[in-house]
Design a protein around this motif. Structure first.
Motif, PDB file in Angstrom:
ATOM      1  N   HIS A  95       0.833  -1.210   0.000  1.00  0.00           N
ATOM      2  CA  HIS A  95       0.000   0.000   0.000  1.00  0.00           C
ATOM      3  C   HIS A  95       0.861   1.251   0.000  1.00  0.00           C
ATOM      4  O   HIS A  95       0.580   2.229  -0.713  1.00  0.00           O
ATOM      5  N   ARG A  96       1.921   1.255   0.791  1.00  0.00           N
ATOM      6  CA  ARG A  96       2.787   2.440   0.846  1.00  0.00           C
ATOM      7  C   ARG A  96       3.412   2.729  -0.512  1.00  0.00           C
ATOM      8  O   ARG A  96       3.442   3.884  -0.961  1.00  0.00           O
ATOM      9  N   GLN A  97       3.896   1.671  -1.193  1.00  0.00           N
ATOM     10  CA  GLN A  97       4.564   1.891  -2.478  1.00  0.00           C
ATOM     11  C   GLN A  97       3.579   2.316  -3.562  1.00  0.00           C
ATOM     12  O   GLN A  97       3.872   3.214  -4.364  1.00  0.00           O
ATOM     13  N   LEU A  98       2.411   1.686  -3.604  1.00  0.00           N
ATOM     14  CA  LEU A  98       1.455   2.044  -4.656  1.00  0.00           C
ATOM     15  C   LEU A  98       0.793   3.398  -4.418  1.00  0.00           C
ATOM     16  O   LEU A  98       0.261   4.001  -5.356  1.00  0.00           O
ATOM     17  N   SER A  99       0.813   3.875  -3.172  1.00  0.00           N
ATOM     18  CA  SER A  99       0.180   5.154  -2.869  1.00  0.00           C
ATOM     19  C   SER A  99       1.066   6.342  -3.216  1.00  0.00           C
ATOM     20  O   SER A  99       0.601   7.478  -3.190  1.00  0.00           O
ATOM     21  N   LEU A 100       2.335   6.065  -3.514  1.00  0.00           N
ATOM     22  CA  LEU A 100       3.239   7.175  -3.829  1.00  0.00           C
ATOM     23  C   LEU A 100       2.809   7.868  -5.113  1.00  0.00           C
ATOM     24  O   LEU A 100       2.394   7.218  -6.081  1.00  0.00           O
ATOM     25  N   GLU A 101       2.949   9.163  -5.134  1.00  0.00           N
ATOM     26  CA  GLU A 101       2.683   9.922  -6.360  1.00  0.00           C
ATOM     27  C   GLU A 101       3.982   9.977  -7.157  1.00  0.00           C
ATOM     28  O   GLU A 101       4.629  11.012  -7.285  1.00  0.00           O
ATOM     29  N   ALA A 102       4.353   8.787  -7.708  1.00  0.00           N
ATOM     30  CA  ALA A 102       5.667   8.652  -8.337  1.00  0.00           C
ATOM     31  C   ALA A 102       5.607   7.990  -9.701  1.00  0.00           C
ATOM     32  O   ALA A 102       6.652   7.627 -10.249  1.00  0.00           O
ATOM     33  N   PHE A 103       4.416   7.833 -10.256  1.00  0.00           N
ATOM     34  CA  PHE A 103       4.295   7.106 -11.516  1.00  0.00           C
ATOM     35  C   PHE A 103       3.825   7.983 -12.669  1.00  0.00           C
ATOM     36  O   PHE A 103       3.509   7.478 -13.741  1.00  0.00           O
ATOM     37  N   GLY A 104       3.737   9.289 -12.445  1.00  0.00           N
ATOM     38  CA  GLY A 104       3.399  10.214 -13.520  1.00  0.00           C
ATOM     39  C   GLY A 104       1.931  10.245 -13.894  1.00  0.00           C
ATOM     40  O   GLY A 104       1.557  10.949 -14.824  1.00  0.00           O
ATOM     41  N   GLY A 105       1.091   9.492 -13.205  1.00  0.00           N
ATOM     42  CA  GLY A 105      -0.344   9.482 -13.499  1.00  0.00           C
ATOM     43  C   GLY A 105      -1.141   9.814 -12.264  1.00  0.00           C
ATOM     44  O   GLY A 105      -0.632  10.386 -11.287  1.00  0.00           O
ATOM     45  N   GLU A 106      -2.421   9.471 -12.281  1.00  0.00           N
ATOM     46  CA  GLU A 106      -3.280   9.727 -11.133  1.00  0.00           C
ATOM     47  C   GLU A 106      -2.845   8.849  -9.962  1.00  0.00           C
ATOM     48  O   GLU A 106      -2.598   7.656 -10.112  1.00  0.00           O
ATOM     49  N   ARG A 107      -2.762   9.461  -8.812  1.00  0.00           N
ATOM     50  CA  ARG A 107      -2.376   8.722  -7.617  1.00  0.00           C
ATOM     51  C   ARG A 107      -3.459   7.720  -7.243  1.00  0.00           C
ATOM     52  O   ARG A 107      -4.657   8.035  -7.291  1.00  0.00           O
ATOM     53  N   LEU A 108      -3.039   6.510  -6.883  1.00  0.00           N
ATOM     54  CA  LEU A 108      -3.982   5.501  -6.424  1.00  0.00           C
ATOM     55  C   LEU A 108      -4.403   5.822  -4.992  1.00  0.00           C
ATOM     56  O   LEU A 108      -3.553   5.972  -4.111  1.00  0.00           O
TER      57      LEU A 108
END
Length: 904
Positions: A95-108
């Protein structure tokens, strides 16, 4: 277990892949790319590798971390540490890794999983220390978990000095920070309001840990906290956590047309598990995802790739990596059956990594894991552009139908208005809309508000009478906008007077005894047809819906000016079956436009006869000149009043009418200076002021006998216009209500004329007209007004017909409730004619008797009244000549009034 960083790690060297490695990477890249339509089912891929096999997880971690702007959302768990880590800790790291705003798209964004994880991490409360039960403490913690609760409570920190401002501030602070959030939380956690607390309802509807045994969410939440979940099955708790985690992913990827962010998610998230051992936490997580998918029957957008030294016991014989495509195709074929049977390997694909010496170097194209661009219509700029376009379009549309002065107020009664040609056209029966916001028109707005208040009073009286009294609704249709005015000029005097007549009829009925079940009540709807009745057709079209919905609407009063647009409106009113009663229309033949037409004033042919007889009997002159006007942007063909009046004058005067021409603004009138014959103004009141200015040039030698038509009474009723009138010419003009002046009404009262005496009492009342009329203190504003009695007669005529019908309908049940559908407009029109045929209607403005073949009155009283100086607004006009009946049908001849000696 440890979380591994996924960005900024370039590929080192030229790695070799096992046989089929490039094809596998191509399959993986294809699976991660989300289809434009629909969604695909994603497997759980288990890679079985030996010590010599290449580290595909490390390679995937590096290529997924590439990209300047957009990357595939991913999380990596390295499980090579000794076992013992629980599922909750694994999911917390994912959850911590996927919640990061680090993928250039909409944050999960996650809502369900954080709540479940938070509940599982709650320590056991000690009631002995807390001094309270466990559940209220948990509820308070749930309410405060999204924000920091203030340490100091201002509501309890008063200084005791009685400072009102401080007390108000403390109360407001307490409401905003404590009371309102607490109330909203209680409603949300109850699950009874659809738009509040959907995540709480989800926990009570999902299937793990039998939530409905707890009845409420708070009871279920209490079972999840430390110390209280000891009696629950650990596998069920873990499945709840996984289900909540996958539900958040499902909602984030659920496409909704109103949520463009979901359409911008063009790649599925991937979870990479490295160092997975059979029976270890990684294997348990894979099994839990498999079981949750089987048991809930729901798909999710998560692709799991696990790597370990041993194959999963659920699939002991993995496919060779080179057969990855074949394995995937076979898995797709059998998935519906295996998930229905809830097989422990329903979602698994096991692949065996071979020796890299038999493979090849990776091809760069296959390592391109960059997400595809989102659809053009889901780009970030587009919603903003669409909203702006929608706002602009809505603004243009609204501005074309309404503006700040013309807009319907929600729940404002029967109100329907729209902007037509720059004027507010439509109708209203409440203060939800009052017509005409122009400066100087305060009295016009005041009488509308008076009518609307009396509408409410009539409705209340009707309800208190158990709906026994007949309820009648009449529409006043007139000209309420469009005139050019000064800020201090009352320009709608005639319309205001007609509305005052309607208000007087309302008021009289409201004064009836509460026990008078046979006395009707009157409700008035005010409608605007625009300047010169240009939009009467549109107004009638809007009224059609009101007539259809409200059975009490029985007629229309007003119409004001005889024009082709008015004739068209009469035809439309006839089509929808609504009688039209015109207090002042007088163009010949108006009745031909409607079989339901009733005219209160004498027709123009009677007006022409009045002028002719006056010239013969009183002035004793034979020659006459006539000038006509039709108003701004109008013509003689469109103005039926002026057109028929000019024709009637030609016919009546014959050769004695030696000049007939149109007068235009700015035209000089020096040719009429000293004219000894009758100078007739046969035009519209709006040009009469300019006509007087043209005659001012004559100085001390004006025309001897200036006679105006009945339209001039609109000018003479306007004190503001008269006070600034040019010159001091004497003017004689036609009056349709000379019997309703203050002097005439007082004389009638002294002679015990009940009809006019009652009317005089109503208009003298303190709580009706502003100012009251005919009071002893007098003054120009205290005069009755030419059209008050005419509109009063029109409204009262309909009311009396309805009362007569009601009496006959209730003959067998006099105490029964009034059924508005018991009568219809056509039946009311028939009853008016029936009553009229017997002895006529004794109106305040004179006896009204309709011709058998039309709705025009026969020998209706017409008068010529005179003012010696136009600017003398304090003196009431004096009747000098009249034709027609006042009260008895025998009074039909034309004769001078009692003070004809004042005529010069």
């Amino acid at each position: 277990m440890r979380g591994v960083a996924t960005q900024g790690q370039p590929t080192s060297g030229r790695e070799r892949l096992p046989s089929g490695g490039s094809e596998f990477l191509a399959l993986l890249a294809r699976l991660l790319r989300r289809p434009r339509r629909g969604d695909r089912r994603l497997p759980l891929i288990w890679l079985v590798r030996s010590a010599a096999s290449p580290d595909l997880i490390a390679l995937l971690r590096r290529v997924l971390g590439r990209g300047q702007q957009r990357r595939i959302p991913h999380a990596v768990l390295d499980l090579t540490e000794p076992p013992g880590t629980d599922i909750a800790a694994e999911l917390r790291e994912v959850h911590r890794q996927l919640s990061l705003e680090a993928f250039g798209g909409e944050r999960l964004r996650f809502r369900h999983y954080p709540l479940a994880d938070w509940l599982l991490s709650r320590p056991v409360a000690e009631p002995a220390e807390a001094g309270e039960d466990r559940r209220p403490a948990l509820a308070r913690q749930l309410r405060d978990r999204r924000g920091t609760r203030p340490g100091d409570d201002p509501a309890g920190g008063g200084n005791g000095d009685g400072d009102l401002f401080a007390t108000a501030y403390q109360l407001a602070f307490w409401l905003v920070r404590r009371a309102i959030p607490s109330a909203v939380f209680r409603v949300a956690v109850s699950g009874r309001v659809p738009l509040l607390g959907p995540h709480y309802r989800w926990f009570m509807r999902q299937q793990y840990l039998a939530p409905r045994q707890s009845v409420t969410f708070l009871g279920f939440a209490e079972r999840l906290t430390a110390g209280w979940r000891d009696g629950e099955q650990p596998d069920q708790v873990n499945k709840l956590l996984v289900h909540a985690f996958l539900e958040d992913l499902r909602q984030a990827y659920r496409r909704r047309f109103w949520r463009p962010s979901s359409w911008r998610r063009t790649a599925y998230p991937v979870l990479l598990l490295d160092g997975v051992t059979v029976g270890g936490p990684g294997h348990i997580l894979v099994r839990l995802v498999n079981d949750v998918r089987n048991e809930t029957g729901r798909n999710d957008p998560l692709l799991v790739v696990a790597a370990g030294a041993e194959p999963p016991p659920e699939l002991p014989e993995p496919y060779a990596l080179v057969d990855a495509e074949e394995a995937y195709d076979e898995w797709v074929d059998v998935l519906p059956e295996t998930r229905r049977l809830r097989r422990p390997a329903a979602w698994l694909i096991a692949l065996l990594l071979g020796d890299p010496s038999a493979g090849s170097e990776p091809r760069g194209g296959l390592l391109n894991f960059t997400p595809p661009g989102p659809p053009w219509w889901s780009r970030r700029f587009l919603p903003t552009a669409l909203v702006l376009l929608l706002l602009v379009g809505t603004g243009v549309w609204v501005n074309s139908r309404w503006n700040l002065d013309c807009h319907p107020r929600p729940f404002g009664g029967a109100v329907a208005v729209e902007l037509v040609g720059g004027e507010c056209i439509g109708y209203s029966d409440t203060e939800g809309h009052v017509f005409n916001r122009d400066p100087g028109q305060d009295r016009l707005r005041a009488v509308q508000r008076r009518i609307f208040r009396q509408n409410a009073a009539a409705e209340q009286v009707w309800q208190r009478s158990a709906q026994r009294r007949p309820l009648v609704t009449l529409v006043y249709l007139g000209i309420l906008t469009g005139n050019r005015t000064r800020a201090d000029e009352e320009s709608y005097v005639s319309e205001r007077e007609e509305l005052e007549g309607m208000a007087t009829a309302q008021y009289a009925l409201l004064q009836e005894s509460a026990a008078a079940d046979g006395a009707a009540l009157l409700r008035v709807v005010v409608a605007n047809a625009g300047q010169q009745m240009r939009y009467a057709g549109r107004a009638v079209a809007m009224l059609e819906g009101l007539v259809r919905d409200d059975p009490t609407v029985l007629g229309v009063v007003g119409l004001v000016e005889s024009r082709t647009s008015t004739a068209a409106a009469l035809r439309e009113l006839n089509r929808i079956g609504l009688p039209a009663l015109a207090p002042t229309l007088s163009a010949d033949g108006m009745y031909q436009n409607s079989k339901l037409y009733l005219q209160i004033s004498a027709p123009n042919q009677d007006q022409a006869a009045l002028m002719d007889e006056y010239a013969r009997q009183v002035l004793r002159v034979g020659d006459a000149h006539a000038y006509y006007t039709t108003g701004e942007n109008s013509s003689l063909e469109q103005d039926l009043y002026v057109g028929t009046l000019v024709s009637d004058l030609r016919e009546r005067f014959g050769n004695r009418l030696t000049r007939v021409e149109e007068w235009r603004t700015g035209q000089r009138m020096t040719q009429e200076c000293g004219y000894p014959g009758v100078l007739i103004f046969a035009g519209r009141w709006s040009e009469f002021d300019g006509f007087l200015r043209a005659l001012k040039e004559c100085g001390p030698n004006p025309p001897r006998h200036l006679v105006g038509d009945d339209s001039v009474n609109r000018y003479m009723a306007n004190p503001g216009l008269r006070a600034s009138a040019p010159g001091n010419l004497p003017v004689t003009y036609v009056s349709k209500a000379a019997l309703a002046t203050c002097a005439a009404l007082r004389t009638a009262r002294d002679q015990r004329d009940d009809v006019r005496a009652s009317f005089l009492a109503w208009i003298q009342a303190d709580d009706l007209l502003d100012p009251p009329r005919c009071r002893d203190d007098g003054g120009p504003a205290a005069q009755v007004g030419e059209r008050v009695s005419l509109a009063y007669d029109a409204a009262t005529m309909v009311v009396r017909a309805v009362e007569s019908l009601a009496a006959r309908l209730r003959h067998g049940n006099p105490r029964g409730a009034w059924n508005p559908r018991a009568v219809n407009p056509v039946g009311v029109h028939t009853e008016v004619l029936r009553q009229n045929a017997e002895k006529g209607y004794p109106g305040v403005s004179g006896l009204i008797r309709f011709a058998a073949e039309s709705g025009e009155p026969v020998t209706k009283r017409l008068s010529l009244v005179r003012v010696d100086r136009v600017t003398d607004v304090d003196t009431e006009p004096v009747e000098v000549f009249h034709c027609g009946s006042a009260d008895a049908p025998a009074e039909q001849r034309c004769q001078p009034a009692g003070r004809t000696g004042q005529v010069g």
